[in-house]
Design an enzyme around this catalytic site. Structure first.
Site, mmCIF file in Angstrom:
data_model
loop_
_atom_site.group_PDB
_atom_site.id
_atom_site.type_symbol
_atom_site.label_atom_id
_atom_site.label_comp_id
_atom_site.label_asym_id
_atom_site.label_seq_id
_atom_site.Cartn_x
_atom_site.Cartn_y
_atom_site.Cartn_z
ATOM 1 N N GLU A 192 37.780 38.982 66.096
ATOM 2 C CA GLU A 192 38.120 40.367 66.459
ATOM 3 C C GLU A 192 37.472 40.739 67.797
ATOM 4 O O GLU A 192 36.784 41.748 67.923
ATOM 5 C CB GLU A 192 37.690 41.331 65.354
ATOM 6 C CG GLU A 192 38.385 41.070 64.032
ATOM 7 C CD GLU A 192 38.228 42.222 63.052
ATOM 8 O OE1 GLU A 192 37.212 42.918 63.089
ATOM 9 O OE2 GLU A 192 39.150 42.436 62.243
ATOM 10 N N GLU A 385 42.982 37.298 58.339
ATOM 11 C CA GLU A 385 42.367 38.334 57.503
ATOM 12 C C GLU A 385 43.411 39.352 57.089
ATOM 13 O O GLU A 385 44.189 39.815 57.915
ATOM 14 C CB GLU A 385 41.253 39.096 58.254
ATOM 15 C CG GLU A 385 39.998 38.309 58.493
ATOM 16 C CD GLU A 385 38.908 39.135 59.115
ATOM 17 O OE1 GLU A 385 38.870 40.359 58.889
ATOM 18 O OE2 GLU A 385 38.107 38.553 59.869
HETATM 19 C C1 BGP Z 1 37.002 42.790 59.701
HETATM 20 C C2 BGP Z 1 35.913 41.708 59.847
HETATM 21 C C3 BGP Z 1 35.559 41.026 58.546
HETATM 22 C C4 BGP Z 1 35.507 41.993 57.375
HETATM 23 C C5 BGP Z 1 36.762 42.852 57.336
HETATM 24 C C6 BGP Z 1 36.772 43.833 56.184
HETATM 25 O O1 BGP Z 1 36.879 43.690 60.730
HETATM 26 O O2 BGP Z 1 36.380 40.701 60.747
HETATM 27 O O3 BGP Z 1 34.308 40.374 58.737
HETATM 28 O O4 BGP Z 1 34.355 42.749 57.450
HETATM 29 O O5 BGP Z 1 36.903 43.564 58.550
HETATM 30 O O6 BGP Z 1 36.104 44.997 56.588
HETATM 31 P P1 BGP Z 1 34.875 45.559 55.746
HETATM 32 O O7 BGP Z 1 34.059 44.379 55.355
HETATM 33 O O8 BGP Z 1 34.190 46.472 56.649
HETATM 34 O O9 BGP Z 1 35.488 46.246 54.554
#
Ligand code: BGP
Length: 486
Positions: A192, A385
């Site tokens: 990201e 993701e």
């Molecule tokens: C993305 C990240 C992941 C994970 C995901 C879910 O931005 O790349 O590492 O964190 O978000 O978000 P969160 O864990 O804040 O619910």
């Protein structure tokens, strides 16, 4: 290249899988010589209120490092994949996944980041993980940097703001490309990368208290150094292991216009360009002209070395990977900060429902973004993701009936299939948090994503035992039928 035949569904070699990140999953965050990373400083929940992504100070960092001896702290560092990797990989094998996305903790291999000799214990750990995955026929999809830059580089030279960090990172990438040659086919550079404009976690740059435009100047300069390091890593990989592939990784945040008013449509186009700027550089190999205007508006000047533009142009990535959780909405009257804020919360779309954390759920938006990314770049796409963060309860029968997660995943997989039939070249899908792990934005366990439940609460208490949720059998069947039975 135009394809005259229309696919009818997922390709036979589609990479069904799941995704994790070292700082949220491994635990053992100081074991066997490992150093402290930026994520581990940010993740300390009680400091989070003072240390949100844009307001971290060096003093806060010293406190977080000093607090690191807090016995609760390690438990917040994930769910102990470091010691339980054989159990977890056996579960993934039972699930039938084809690919498992994980990140290498740079600080396991170079604890401070600026050493010249790697930490063998760190290298050996990932060797064991990859060897077990090879036994199961599971392809590693390896993120080189998932918010995990060595905090030592922040404390000594403000992280990626200093160009010297490029050489440190590319020493790390050369080391792991050579070490794991033949074991890893799919690599990703910076997780990201676009979220580096939000602050500290991506680039390790401390800019607390500076005016917004000065913060942007530091962040875009640091991100330029990451672009160069990513391109050098691409060159290294192609020379070291011609059979391996490397991708960029974008937090895709498709922005809709609040109304058909052309002023709102233009505002949405700009917001979308600020997101796609990162894939423009990493996939096309050069800065796009529209950023000249944006940089001029904010008084930003990127300091490039003479060789940088040639390095970027000569080394574009092989594929484009991205995370997809939501779409956002913006209008001509929204300021940039509000638009960025919309991205963090999913904006306000009256046609969409939201998760318990306010992230608006837009499965059709995934089809839209897949078609747009394919049309813009014409390189293979990889969703690395996607998932639903939700509060999972253990029911009276001792099971976790997460039908809401099955529904979310089904709706998004249906739209992926539609996009493939539209002609999009989609390589794979590694749903986020395949096994429950620590949420990055909340530093908590209660925001769960997995098809496997982990017994640990927000305070770090629990047995860490794993338990299949209802979604485990459902996803197992989806994979076994290659996405025909949803
Ligand atoms: C993305 C990240 C992941 C994970 C995901 C879910 O931005 O790349 O590492 O964190 O978000 O978000 P969160 O864990 O804040 O619910």
């Amino acid at each position: 290249m135009y394809k005259s035949t229309m696919p009818t569904g997922f390709p036979e070699n589609f990479l069904w899988g799941g995704a994790t990140a070292a700082n949220q999953y491994e635990g053992a965050w100081q074991a066997d010589g490992k150093g402290i990373s930026t994520a581990e400083v940010v993740m300390k929940a009680e400091k989070r209120t003072e240390m949100n992504l844009g307001n971290i100070t060096l003093a806060d960092i010293e406190v977080a490092i000093a607090d690191a001896t807090d016995e609760n702290y390690p438990k917040r560092r994930g769910v102990d994949f470091y010691h339980r990797f054989e159990e977890d990989l056996a579960l993934m094998h039972e699930l039938g996944i084809k690919a498992f996305r994980l990140s290498l903790a740079w600080t396991r291999i170079f604890p401070n980041g600026d050493e010249t000799t790697p930490n063998e214990a760190g290298l050996a750990f990932y060797d064991k993980v990859f060897d077990k995955m090879a036994e199961y026929g599971i392809e590693p999809v390896v993120t080189l940097s998932h918010y995990e830059s060595p905090i030592h580089l922040t404390v000594t030279r403000n992280g990626w703001l200093d160009r010297a960090t490029i050489a440190d990172f590319n020493r790390f990438t050369e080391t792991v490309f050579k070490r794991y040659k033949g074991k890893v086919t799919y690599w990703l550079t910076f997780n990201e990368i676009n979220t580096g404009t939000f602050g500290f976690h991506e680039t390790g740059v401390v800019d607390a208290g500076l005016p917004f435009d000065e913060q942007l100047q530091l962040r875009y300069q640091a991100l330029h150094h990451q672009f160069v390091a990513s391109a050098i890593a691409t060159k290294q990989l192609h020379e070291i292991d011609p059979d391996a592939q490397i991708g960029s990784m974008l937090a895709r945040m498709q922005t809709y216009a609040a109304t058909p008013n052309p002023a709102d449509v233009q505002a949405a186009q700009l917001a979308d360009e600020l997101n796609l700027f990162f894939t423009d550089v990493q996939v096309r190999g050069e800065y796009p002209e529209y950023m000249n205007r944006y940089f001029a508006t904010h008084g930003i000047k990127i300091d490039m070395a003479a060789e940088d533009e040639a390095i970027l142009l000569a080394n574009p990535v092989d594929f484009l990977s991205f995370s997809y959780y939501m779409t956002t909405v913006t209008s001509a009257t929204d300021g940039e900060a509000e638009t960025l804020g919309n991205m963090a919360t999913g904006g306000r779309n009256p046609y969409l429902a939201a998760s318990d954390w306010g992230w608006q759920i837009d499965p059709v938006g995934l089809r839209i973004t897949l078609n747009e990314l394919w049309d813009r770049y014409r390189v293979p796409l990889f969703i690395v993701e996607n998932g639903l963060g939700a509060v999972d309860e253990i029911a009276a029968d001792g099971q976790i009936h997460d039908q809401y997660r099955i529904d979310y995943l089904r709706q998004h997989i249906e739209q992926m299939r539609e996009a493939i039939i539209d002609g999009v070249d989609l390589m794979g899908y590694t749903m986020w948090g395949i096994i429950d792990l620590v949420s990055f934005s909340t530093s908590e366990m209660s925001k769960r994503y997995g098809v496997v439940y982990v017994d640990q609460d927000d305070a770090g208490n629990g047995t860490l035992n794993r338990q299949k949720k209802d979604s485990f059998a459902w996803y197992q069947h989806v994979i076994a039928t290659n996405g025909t039975a949803l």
